[in-house]
Design a protein around this motif. Structure first.
Motif, PDB file in Angstrom:
ATOM      1  N   CYS A   1      39.061  31.634  29.713  1.00  0.00           N
ATOM      2  CA  CYS A   1      37.846  30.483  29.333  1.00  0.00           C
ATOM      3  C   CYS A   1      36.766  30.694  29.397  1.00  0.00           C
ATOM      4  O   CYS A   1      36.198  30.019  28.800  1.00  0.00           O
ATOM      5  N   ASN A   2      36.825  30.997  30.694  1.00  0.00           N
ATOM      6  CA  ASN A   2      34.570  30.979  30.980  1.00  0.00           C
ATOM      7  C   ASN A   2      33.562  32.138  30.618  1.00  0.00           C
ATOM      8  O   ASN A   2      32.859  31.833  29.747  1.00  0.00           O
TER       9      ASN A   2
ATOM     10  N   SER B   1      33.057  31.169  27.165  1.00  0.00           N
ATOM     11  CA  SER B   1      31.681  29.813  26.953  1.00  0.00           C
ATOM     12  C   SER B   1      30.954  30.982  27.110  1.00  0.00           C
ATOM     13  O   SER B   1      29.427  30.650  26.252  1.00  0.00           O
TER      14      SER B   1
ATOM     15  N   LEU C   1      30.440  33.483  23.564  1.00  0.00           N
ATOM     16  CA  LEU C   1      30.388  31.889  22.311  1.00  0.00           C
ATOM     17  C   LEU C   1      28.402  31.550  22.659  1.00  0.00           C
ATOM     18  O   LEU C   1      27.409  31.542  21.535  1.00  0.00           O
ATOM     19  N   GLY C   2      28.008  31.049  23.774  1.00  0.00           N
ATOM     20  CA  GLY C   2      26.518  30.728  23.855  1.00  0.00           C
ATOM     21  C   GLY C   2      25.480  32.205  23.710  1.00  0.00           C
ATOM     22  O   GLY C   2      25.026  31.988  23.026  1.00  0.00           O
TER      23      GLY C   2
ATOM     24  N   LEU D   1      24.334  27.369  27.130  1.00  0.00           N
ATOM     25  CA  LEU D   1      25.441  27.129  27.145  1.00  0.00           C
ATOM     26  C   LEU D   1      25.994  28.607  27.500  1.00  0.00           C
ATOM     27  O   LEU D   1      26.792  28.261  28.743  1.00  0.00           O
TER      28      LEU D   1
ATOM     29  N   GLY E   1      27.841  29.213  31.528  1.00  0.00           N
ATOM     30  CA  GLY E   1      28.821  29.175  32.184  1.00  0.00           C
ATOM     31  C   GLY E   1      28.634  30.631  33.555  1.00  0.00           C
ATOM     32  O   GLY E   1      29.595  30.832  34.178  1.00  0.00           O
TER      33      GLY E   1
ATOM     34  N   TYR F   1      28.507  28.833  36.928  1.00  0.00           N
ATOM     35  CA  TYR F   1      29.817  27.995  36.622  1.00  0.00           C
ATOM     36  C   TYR F   1      30.682  29.281  37.657  1.00  0.00           C
ATOM     37  O   TYR F   1      31.551  29.047  38.954  1.00  0.00           O
TER      38      TYR F   1
END
Length: 350
Positions: A145-146, A149, A152-153, A298, A302, A305
């Protein structure tokens, strides 16, 4: 007592300052190499759009210096490596590295420096995905999921790119894919066999291999054009300093990772990327849109993280390792005491 405390504080301060110096040196050299390559290859600047030739010059220079440092000056010892191991392990890594460098340098002709840095944010996604495919990474839904993300960014940043070029994007994504595969194969083909290469020995073994691989496309793609371009004069200052910066960058990587950690390099890489984006916008006058920055922001969160998760996993592994060592030492101590007690008992019975 205060003197000892002061000396400890001075030593700690010196260590911190040295760490910052290594970080600063790596950021400066990485920044310089990227901007220098852009300057040479961009048709609007130095106008020498021959990425294979530039990569060949880098590899020839790095091979020569690495040979000189290892064989003549004997700064570091070469790794014991058989011909079979070289062919099975180093050659595939060299092939992937040559493709990665070729494609990434080619992207400078079509894309802005800022947008290239944004696309490079996909590197953790590629490394993790390829690691899962090769079973070097465990599939975790939260990590995936990370990764989505981050993707997506980058997609949002690409949507907001003012000078979007599909061919340039394909080249840079290809470079990311080849580099990620190379990093995973290093773990599989070298690290798992107990072979560790520092940047000097890495260049000593890999750079000549890259040189051979790049010669094939160079002969067919760029050599005929260079032959017909009679106006070109090889500038030893430009290409010499550019190659020296590329080699110095490898040494800076060795210092940064060896004296600090790989995580420090990742954090420094984020700082470098933001500096390059600012430089690209303010000095080179590349267009950086708010959508660009929002998308990269974004992706940046990610990546941050992901690095944090890797650090926590590393700390947990180290703590577990220390606990295991402590338990083993306690077990050995208990066995020794039991042995001593049994020995004393047999002596008293005698």
């Amino acid at each position: 007592m205060a003197k000892d405390g002061g000396s400890i504080s001075d030593g700690l301060l010196r260590k911190i300052l040295l760490s910052y110096a290594y970080v600063g040196l790596w950021i400066f050299l990485s920044f310089t190499v990227i901007v220098y390559n852009k300057y040479i290859l961009d048709p609007k600047m130095y106008n020498w759009p021959f990425p294979i030739s530039l990569t060949l010059i880098h590899m020839a220079f790095c091979s020569s210096i690495a040979f000189f440092l290892i064989r003549i000056l004997k700064v570091v010892e070469p790794v014991s490596m058989s011909r079979q191991l070289y062919i099975s392990s180093v050659v595939p890594i060299g092939a992937l590295y040559s493709l990665s460098l070729w494609l990434s340098n080619s992207a400078y002709i079509y894309l802005s420096v800022s947008f290239i840095q944004m696309l490079k944010a996909l590197m953790p996604v590629a490394v993790y995905t390829i690691g899962v495919v090769f079973k070097k990474e465990a599939f975790k839904s939260d990590t995936m999921c990370n990764m989505l993300s981050i993707s997506l960014g980058v997609a949002v940043a690409a949507y907001g790119e003012a000078r979007f070029d599909s061919w340039g994007v394909c080249l840079q994504l290809g470079a990311v894919a080849f580099e990620a595969t190379r990093l995973v194969l290093i773990q599989i083909l070298l690290t798992s066999k107990g072979i560790s290469l520092n940047p000097i020995t890495s260049l000593y073994y890999v750079a000549p291999c890259c040189l051979v691989f790049l010669l094939v496309p160079w002969i067919f793609v760029e050599l005929p054009i260079l032959k017909n371009n009679s106006s070109f004069q090889f500038d030893f200052v430009i290409f010499g300093t550019n190659s020296f910066c590329a080699f110095a960058l490898n040494l800076a990587v060795f210092l940064l990772v060896g004296k600090t950690s790989a995580l420090t390099m990742n954090v420094a890489g984020v700082v470098k990327d933001w500096l390059l984006i600012a430089f690209s916008w303010s000095v080179i006058k590349d267009t950086v849109t708010p959508i660009n920055l929002f998308g990269y922001g974004l992706a940046f969160l990610g990546v941050g993280y992901y690095n944090h998760s890797k650090l926590q996993a590393l700390k947990s592994k180290e703590a577990q390792k220390k606990t295991t060592q402590t338990d083993e030492e306690a077990g050995r101590l208990l066995e020794d005491r039991e042995g001593e007690a049994a020995g004393k008992k047999s002596d008293s019975e005698a």
